[in-house]
Each structure stands twice: as C-alpha cells, then as structure tokens.
Motif scaffolding. Structure first.
Motif, short mmCIF file in Angstrom:
data_model
loop_
_atom_site.label_atom_id
_atom_site.label_comp_id
_atom_site.label_asym_id
_atom_site.label_seq_id
_atom_site.Cartn_x
_atom_site.Cartn_y
_atom_site.Cartn_z
N ALA A 1 38.50 45.12 45.30
CA ALA A 1 38.08 45.28 43.91
C ALA A 1 36.84 46.17 43.83
O ALA A 1 36.75 47.07 42.98
N ALA A 2 35.90 45.95 44.73
CA ALA A 2 34.69 46.79 44.76
C ALA A 2 35.06 48.23 45.09
O ALA A 2 34.55 49.18 44.48
N ARG A 3 35.94 48.42 46.07
CA ARG A 3 36.37 49.77 46.46
C ARG A 3 37.04 50.49 45.29
O ARG A 3 36.89 51.70 45.12
N LEU A 4 37.76 49.73 44.45
CA LEU A 4 38.45 50.31 43.30
C LEU A 4 37.51 50.61 42.14
O LEU A 4 37.93 51.17 41.13
N GLY A 5 36.25 50.21 42.27
CA GLY A 5 35.27 50.55 41.26
C GLY A 5 34.93 49.46 40.26
O GLY A 5 34.16 49.70 39.33
N PHE A 6 35.50 48.28 40.41
CA PHE A 6 35.14 47.20 39.50
C PHE A 6 33.68 46.84 39.72
O PHE A 6 33.17 46.91 40.84
N ARG A 7 33.01 46.47 38.64
CA ARG A 7 31.58 46.15 38.72
C ARG A 7 31.30 44.68 38.41
O ARG A 7 30.23 44.19 38.73
N THR A 8 32.27 44.01 37.77
CA THR A 8 32.11 42.59 37.44
C THR A 8 33.43 41.87 37.72
O THR A 8 34.49 42.40 37.41
N ILE A 9 33.33 40.68 38.28
CA ILE A 9 34.49 39.80 38.43
C ILE A 9 34.26 38.58 37.56
O ILE A 9 33.19 37.96 37.61
N VAL A 10 35.27 38.26 36.74
CA VAL A 10 35.22 37.09 35.87
C VAL A 10 36.30 36.12 36.33
O VAL A 10 37.48 36.49 36.37
N ILE B 1 34.48 33.06 46.58
CA ILE B 1 34.76 34.33 45.89
C ILE B 1 33.45 34.88 45.30
O ILE B 1 33.18 36.08 45.38
N GLU B 2 32.63 33.99 44.76
CA GLU B 2 31.33 34.43 44.23
C GLU B 2 30.48 35.05 45.33
O GLU B 2 29.86 36.11 45.13
N ALA B 3 30.42 34.41 46.48
CA ALA B 3 29.63 34.95 47.60
C ALA B 3 30.13 36.34 48.00
O ALA B 3 29.33 37.24 48.25
N ALA B 4 31.44 36.51 48.04
CA ALA B 4 32.01 37.82 48.39
C ALA B 4 31.66 38.84 47.32
O ALA B 4 31.34 40.00 47.64
N ALA B 5 31.73 38.45 46.05
CA ALA B 5 31.39 39.38 44.97
C ALA B 5 29.95 39.84 45.11
O ALA B 5 29.66 41.05 45.03
N GLY C 1 28.09 43.62 45.89
CA GLY C 1 27.31 44.18 44.80
C GLY C 1 27.94 44.06 43.43
O GLY C 1 27.58 44.80 42.51
N LEU C 2 28.85 43.12 43.28
CA LEU C 2 29.52 42.91 41.99
C LEU C 2 28.85 41.80 41.21
O LEU C 2 28.36 40.82 41.78
N GLU C 3 28.83 41.95 39.89
CA GLU C 3 28.40 40.84 39.04
C GLU C 3 29.49 39.76 39.09
O GLU C 3 30.68 40.07 39.24
N TRP C 4 29.08 38.52 38.94
CA TRP C 4 30.00 37.38 38.98
C TRP C 4 29.80 36.56 37.72
O TRP C 4 28.68 36.21 37.35
N VAL C 5 30.91 36.25 37.04
CA VAL C 5 30.88 35.40 35.87
C VAL C 5 31.92 34.30 36.07
O VAL C 5 33.11 34.61 36.23
#
Length: 146
Positions: free
Chosen positions: A24-33, A50-54, A58-62
């Motif tokens: 997801a990060a490689r694909l350019g996503f910046r936030t995971i909900v 999953i939060e720890a991986a996000a 460098g992804l935001e986690w919600v």
C-alpha cells in the motif's frame, strides 16, 4: 490485495494483511483506515499489528471500527472528517470492502450528488442501490436537499 478505487482520494479493500501495508505504501497510499473491529472473526490479523506496519512505512493510521450491517449515523459522523482531513490517497478496509464503501457513500452524499457516487461504487464492484434512501437522508440533513 484486492484494491478497488472509488475516486482519486480513496480506495477500498477487503481485509489486508500486515504484509499488504508495504505494498500500500509502495502504491502511494498515505493513510490506512480500518473499519473492521478487531477480532470480528477468528484468524483475522490484529489491528495493532497492521497499525505498527502502517507507522513503520510512514502511513497515517485511523482505526474506526464499524459493526457489519449496522452503520449508525455516529459512524458516518466519525468517518466524514477522515475523508476531509486525512492524508490522501486513503486505503480503507473491512472484511469485504462493502462497509467502507457504504461509509464513503453515506459520508460523501452529505456534500456530493448521489448518482455519481452510486456509479463510482458500482464501477468498483459494489452495488449500493439499497443505500440510496439513506444517502438521500444524509443529503437532506446536511445539504437541505434530497
């Protein structure tokens, strides 16, 4: 990972794995909900993992858990600001992607025309015809129209 784009700002997916976060990060996503409650069914990955991986990528986690088949107005009230404020693009997931799509449609109906939202959902493989009356209710309450 089965990612289904709803629009330029958000895509949805069925349950993701810890390993999917790097993709997801490689694909350019910046936030995971995450719209799926932790331990909704046996064997699903822990949200903390999953939060720890996000965060590692460098992804935001919600974490915004919503009971399947029981989306309340309070859930929409919590999801709508995420669409406005989270770093985009957003990847939202639940068990099948449907719950996230319905949340997106109900939240978006507060500001956007309903028919294009239904089309975007259909193009992503989600038939939200049954949600149309509730989308109209959200539009009426938040835009003063149906």
């Amino acid at each position: 990972m089965d990612i289904r784009k709803l629009d330029d700002d958000i895509a949805v997916a069925p349950q993701i794995s810890v390993e999917d976060v790097a993709e997801a990060a490689r694909l350019g996503f910046r936030t995971i909900v995450a719209n799926r409650p932790d331990r909704e069914e046996p064997g699903q990955p822990a949200m903390a993992d999953i939060e720890a991986a996000a965060r590692k990528h460098g992804l935001e986690w919600v974490y915004l858990p919503v009971e399947s088949g029981n989306i309340r107005d309070s859930d929409i009230d919590r999801f709508a600001p995420v669409l406005e404020e989270a770093a985009r693009p957003i990847l939202a997931f639940c068990r099948s992607g449907t719950r996230c799509t319905v949340l997106w449609a109900l939240s978006s109906a507060r500001k956007h025309p309903i028919e294009p939202l239904l089309m975007k959902a259909a193009n992503a493989g989600y038939n939200l015809a049954g949600a149309k009356p509730r989308m109209e209710q959200q539009a009426q309450e938040h835009r003063g129209e149906a």
